[in-house]
Scaffold this motif. Sequence first.
Motif, mmCIF file in Angstrom:
data_model
loop_
_atom_site.group_PDB
_atom_site.id
_atom_site.type_symbol
_atom_site.label_atom_id
_atom_site.label_comp_id
_atom_site.label_asym_id
_atom_site.label_seq_id
_atom_site.Cartn_x
_atom_site.Cartn_y
_atom_site.Cartn_z
ATOM 1 N N TYR A 1 5.150 3.803 -6.900
ATOM 2 C CA TYR A 1 4.079 3.174 -6.122
ATOM 3 C C TYR A 1 2.924 4.141 -5.820
ATOM 4 C CZ TYR A 1 2.355 0.670 -1.889
ATOM 5 O OH TYR A 1 1.603 0.025 -0.940
ATOM 6 N N GLY B 1 -4.634 3.829 8.076
ATOM 7 C CA GLY B 1 -3.866 4.210 9.256
ATOM 8 C C GLY B 1 -3.044 5.464 8.943
ATOM 9 N N ASN C 1 -3.003 -3.454 11.080
ATOM 10 C CA ASN C 1 -3.908 -3.400 9.927
ATOM 11 C C ASN C 1 -5.360 -3.401 10.396
ATOM 12 O OD1 ASN C 1 -1.818 -5.888 8.409
ATOM 13 N ND2 ASN C 1 -1.780 -3.704 7.962
ATOM 14 N N ASP D 1 0.050 6.048 8.719
ATOM 15 C CA ASP D 1 1.221 5.975 7.829
ATOM 16 C C ASP D 1 0.859 6.172 6.350
ATOM 17 O OD1 ASP D 1 -0.116 3.528 7.737
ATOM 18 O OD2 ASP D 1 1.699 2.394 7.320
ATOM 19 N N GLN D 2 -0.415 6.056 5.995
ATOM 20 C CA GLN D 2 -0.798 6.226 4.585
ATOM 21 C C GLN D 2 -1.318 7.623 4.277
ATOM 22 O OE1 GLN D 2 -0.172 4.028 2.116
ATOM 23 N NE2 GLN D 2 0.897 2.889 3.723
ATOM 24 N N GLN E 1 -1.869 -4.552 1.240
ATOM 25 C CA GLN E 1 -0.974 -5.418 0.455
ATOM 26 C C GLN E 1 -0.918 -6.809 1.070
ATOM 27 O OE1 GLN E 1 2.861 -3.847 -0.836
ATOM 28 N NE2 GLN E 1 2.512 -2.179 0.587
ATOM 29 N N ASP F 1 -5.670 3.577 -7.822
ATOM 30 C CA ASP F 1 -6.565 2.680 -7.062
ATOM 31 C C ASP F 1 -7.728 3.484 -6.493
ATOM 32 O OD1 ASP F 1 -4.586 0.723 -7.303
ATOM 33 O OD2 ASP F 1 -3.787 1.056 -5.277
ATOM 34 N N VAL G 1 -0.484 1.875 15.538
ATOM 35 C CA VAL G 1 -0.165 0.881 16.553
ATOM 36 C C VAL G 1 1.330 0.625 16.477
ATOM 37 C CG1 VAL G 1 -0.585 -1.491 17.321
ATOM 38 C CG2 VAL G 1 -2.455 -0.166 16.308
HETATM 39 P P1 TYM Z 1 -0.341 -1.537 4.054
HETATM 40 O O1 TYM Z 1 -0.628 -2.759 3.279
HETATM 41 O O2 TYM Z 1 1.048 -1.309 4.539
HETATM 42 O O3 TYM Z 1 -1.279 -1.430 5.325
HETATM 43 C C1 TYM Z 1 -2.677 -1.615 5.206
HETATM 44 C C2 TYM Z 1 -3.448 -0.710 6.154
HETATM 45 O O4 TYM Z 1 -3.064 -0.943 7.507
HETATM 46 C C3 TYM Z 1 -2.637 0.279 8.106
HETATM 47 N N1 TYM Z 1 -1.533 -0.023 9.040
HETATM 48 C C4 TYM Z 1 -1.495 0.393 10.300
HETATM 49 N N2 TYM Z 1 -2.368 1.122 11.026
HETATM 50 C C5 TYM Z 1 -2.030 1.355 12.325
HETATM 51 N N3 TYM Z 1 -0.897 0.908 12.904
HETATM 52 C C6 TYM Z 1 0.006 0.166 12.203
HETATM 53 N N4 TYM Z 1 1.091 -0.287 12.783
HETATM 54 C C7 TYM Z 1 -0.281 -0.121 10.841
HETATM 55 N N5 TYM Z 1 0.373 -0.815 9.870
HETATM 56 C C8 TYM Z 1 -0.422 -0.740 8.767
HETATM 57 C C9 TYM Z 1 -2.184 1.148 6.941
HETATM 58 O O5 TYM Z 1 -2.217 2.516 7.273
HETATM 59 C C10 TYM Z 1 -3.181 0.781 5.881
HETATM 60 O O6 TYM Z 1 -4.379 1.502 6.034
HETATM 61 N N6 TYM Z 1 -0.206 1.607 0.224
HETATM 62 C C11 TYM Z 1 -1.069 0.890 1.124
HETATM 63 C C12 TYM Z 1 -1.993 -0.098 0.447
HETATM 64 C C13 TYM Z 1 -2.822 0.530 -0.622
HETATM 65 C C14 TYM Z 1 -3.933 1.386 -0.438
HETATM 66 C C15 TYM Z 1 -4.387 1.724 -1.741
HETATM 67 C C16 TYM Z 1 -4.589 1.872 0.691
HETATM 68 C C17 TYM Z 1 -2.634 0.373 -1.963
HETATM 69 N N7 TYM Z 1 -3.577 1.090 -2.642
HETATM 70 C C18 TYM Z 1 -5.485 2.565 -1.929
HETATM 71 C C19 TYM Z 1 -5.690 2.738 0.493
HETATM 72 C C20 TYM Z 1 -6.123 3.060 -0.803
HETATM 73 C C21 TYM Z 1 -0.164 0.121 2.104
HETATM 74 O O7 TYM Z 1 0.962 -0.148 1.823
HETATM 75 O O8 TYM Z 1 -0.818 -0.260 3.241
#
Ligand code: TYM
Length: 332
Positions: free
Chosen positions: A129, A148, A21, A150-151, A12, A136, A187
């Motif tokens: 969402y 990561g 990220n 969290d997803q 995002q 997607d 992280v």
């Molecule tokens: P988003 O935008 O919050 O984060 C993007 C990616 O970064 C990873 N991430 C992390 N990994 C490790 N440590 C952290 N602290 C950390 N913060 C974020 C997330 O796991 C992610 O891979 N819903 C998703 C975006 C999305 C998406 C999709 C992803 C929309 N459609 C389809 C994959 C496939 C999101 O909010 O990620």
Amino acid sequence: MDEKKVMLSGIQPSGDLHLGNYLGAIKNWAERAEQFECYYFMADLHTITVRQNPADLRRRTLEQLAQYIACGLDPEKNTLFIQSHVPAHAELGWVLNCYTMFGELSRMTQFKDKAAKHKDNINGGLFTYPSLMAADILLYQPDYVPVGEDQKQHCELTRDVAQRFNHIYGDVFKIPEPYIPKAGARVMGLTTPDTKMSKSIPEGCVFLMEKPEDIQRKFKRAVTDSDTERCVRFDPAAKPGVANLMNIYSAVTGKTMPEIEAEFAGQGYGKFKPAVGEAVIEILRPIREEAGRILQDKAYLESVYKAGAEKASYVANKTLRKVYKKIGFVAR
Ligand code: TYM
């Protein structure tokens, strides 16, 4: 020859890209461009579940594209696009809303977290969402979704929804797997090692475009622990701050935990923290410089996202047509 396996992921553009990220997602993407057919996008439709400043959203979307390329995602080898440029996402998102259960959506931790943070704006989009995220993903029939930790929950829901749909209509969707890195999957904040690194706590968050001196300052101030031992040892329960720094160092250098312990044996945190900072600075330096250069060339960026949307639409529309046919919509 076997067909290449497909990978897809998105981020995002709701904030500047940060080390979480990069280590949790993008680094993994960039290392696999040769091996896989890859689709990566700026998830702008998702960002408006929380209020955005329009000018900032536009700027960050383009910056994110420049940073994707600077991180090593060659637009010739990867399809890079802006989510809102491919209407099939919103269309399939609606369809999948009708195949995702209220109870399932209620259990999503990202929804619960964001609803708690934005009490005055718990909108329908925030709740549904994950159906859009499932769309997607499923539009491109990927084998893997590199994200990561969290997803993971959203990816598992995507699998459940796809299986439910396939069960009713036959094999429409490939069932994708999340692809989570060993080091860097979660992280944590440098000042809050009990919560994940995120833009909402900027003093503990390292941004990709940040100046080296600012990055080093953040690492020097990183929370370690208050025990008297003060040695670099991997013990996430007793020493979460140190474990987080070791995890970052491991993800950046490829070293294992025993190797890192040996490297800093007998040295306090005074040596360790700046060494992690330095390793991060060195990995981010070329990205920052290259992204800055690419961002100057607006015509190039436009050509990349236009070509990306065209290619992505072709693939996405194929899946969407199949879905519409299966559920009984009259062909356009
Ligand atoms: P988003 O935008 O919050 O984060 C993007 C990616 O970064 C990873 N991430 C992390 N990994 C490790 N440590 C952290 N602290 C950390 N913060 C974020 C997330 O796991 C992610 O891979 N819903 C998703 C975006 C999305 C998406 C999709 C992803 C929309 N459609 C389809 C994959 C496939 C999101 O909010 O990620």
